[in-house]
Design a protein around this motif. Structure first.
Motif, PDB file in Angstrom:
ATOM      1  N   UNK A  62      57.102  55.512  37.611  1.00 53.49           N
ATOM      2  CA  UNK A  62      57.151  54.148  38.128  1.00 53.49           C
ATOM      3  C   UNK A  62      58.597  53.664  38.088  1.00 53.49           C
ATOM      4  N   UNK A  63      58.864  52.629  38.885  1.00 59.53           N
ATOM      5  CA  UNK A  63      60.188  52.011  38.936  1.00 59.53           C
ATOM      6  C   UNK A  63      60.177  50.605  38.353  1.00 59.53           C
ATOM      7  N   UNK A  64      59.080  49.893  38.566  1.00 59.84           N
ATOM      8  CA  UNK A  64      58.943  48.519  38.078  1.00 59.84           C
ATOM      9  C   UNK A  64      57.588  48.388  37.406  1.00 59.84           C
ATOM     10  N   UNK A  65      57.573  47.866  36.181  1.00 60.65           N
ATOM     11  CA  UNK A  65      56.338  47.506  35.492  1.00 60.65           C
ATOM     12  C   UNK A  65      56.236  45.992  35.472  1.00 60.65           C
ATOM     13  N   UNK A  66      55.110  45.471  35.919  1.00 64.02           N
ATOM     14  CA  UNK A  66      54.866  44.032  35.982  1.00 64.02           C
ATOM     15  C   UNK A  66      53.703  43.704  35.058  1.00 64.02           C
TER      16      UNK A  66
END
Length: 295
Positions: A46-50
């Motif tokens: 993944x690149x972004x965890x929200x």
């Protein structure tokens, strides 16, 4: 060492993920532990965890490294006295390592033994994150610290930023001379300039115009287009960041000047200074853990 991901907490994480997946164009890798994981076409899981939360903040920016790099990093971080702790990663991809808080609050995580994902054949997906840029009260001091403690290297200085690298890419991060500490922007590396421009077209289909760009930067020489995401952060399409040798000559502000009324190499774009300033102050850093010895 490589920049991998950014981990963010915010209300309405599902809506933010929907924007990144269906408007910006990324893939949803997984939803687990109340967190949406956003990936690109490359091998990073993944690149972004929200992560769903009551307020907006950055909980970490993650780099992956090898065991030798991590061992040396542990020694330097311990000697620095900065708040830190061992880390067993519960995010997608796992791994273990350390997390450290820099003097202005930036939370950087360094992991080894992380899992990779199968790559995706899609030229419109971002490949990876090319850089995550921070605002700083004292950009020069912060850059000195990451050189001494993290073994990063300054690539260039401009009137507005100090650009820093952790490998041969011109910058994996930078510190803006902002007078406050926060997330400045997140840059997604696209396959090529055509992919950037198709991204601009997709955003136009959704009635969104760039806050700055398209254009081509001086330091790093990359093509760019910046947007203010509906969840408040500044996000950038980018491509072709310059690769630099070990003996790259560090540029000074006088090396990076433009003719009057121009703010990049192409000189064709306007910039929403007021809107970007508000967005760049939206996500601060917030430490939710207590320091622990690394050894």
């Amino acid at each position: 060492m490589k920049l991998r991901s950014i981990e963010m907490v915010l209300p309405d994480a599902a809506d933010a993920a929907d924007f990144l997946v269906n408007v910006w164009k990324t893939n949803l890798a997984a939803v687990q532990n109340n967190t949406h994981y956003i990936r690109g076409s490359g091998a990073f899981p993944y690149l972004v965890a929200l992560e769903e939360g009551d307020s907006k903040y950055v909980r970490s920016v993650t780099f992956v490294c090898d065991n030798d790099e991590l061992s040396a990093l542990k020694d330097r971080v311990t000697q620095s006295g900065f708040p830190c702790r061992p880390e067993v990663c519960t995010d997608l991809g796992g791994g273990e390592g350390i997390v450290v808080e820099l003097p202005e609050g930036e939370l950087l995580r360094f992991l080894v033994n992380t899992e990779e994902a199968q790559t995706i054949d899609d030229d419109d997906l971002p490949v990876k994150l090319t850089h995550v840029v921070f605002n700083a009260t004292d950009a020069e001091r912060t850059a000195d610290i990451v050189e001494e403690v993290l073994n990063f290297r300054v690539s260039d200085r401009t009137k507005g930023m100090v650009f820093v690298r952790c490998n041969d890419s011109h910058h994996s991060t930078a510190f803006a001379r902002a007078g406050f500490s926060s997330l400045n922007h997140i840059a997604f590396e696209m396959k090529d300039t055509d992919a950037v421009m198709r991204g601009v077209g997709r955003l136009r289909d959704h009635e969104r115009t760039p806050a700055w760009g398209p254009g081509r930067h001086g330091p790093g020489d990359n093509v760019f287009a910046y947007y203010i995401a509906p969840f408040g952060a500044v996000v950038e399409f980018s491509t072709a960041v310059e690769k630099v040798p070990e003996d790259y000559k560090v540029g000074a502000p006088e090396d990076w000047t433009w003719p009057e009324n121009r703010i990049d190499q192409w000189g064709m774009s306007d910039k929403d200074f007021a809107g970007l300033k508000v967005a760049e102050e939206t996500f601060r850093f917030h430490r939710t853990w207590q320091p622990e010895p690394l050894n």
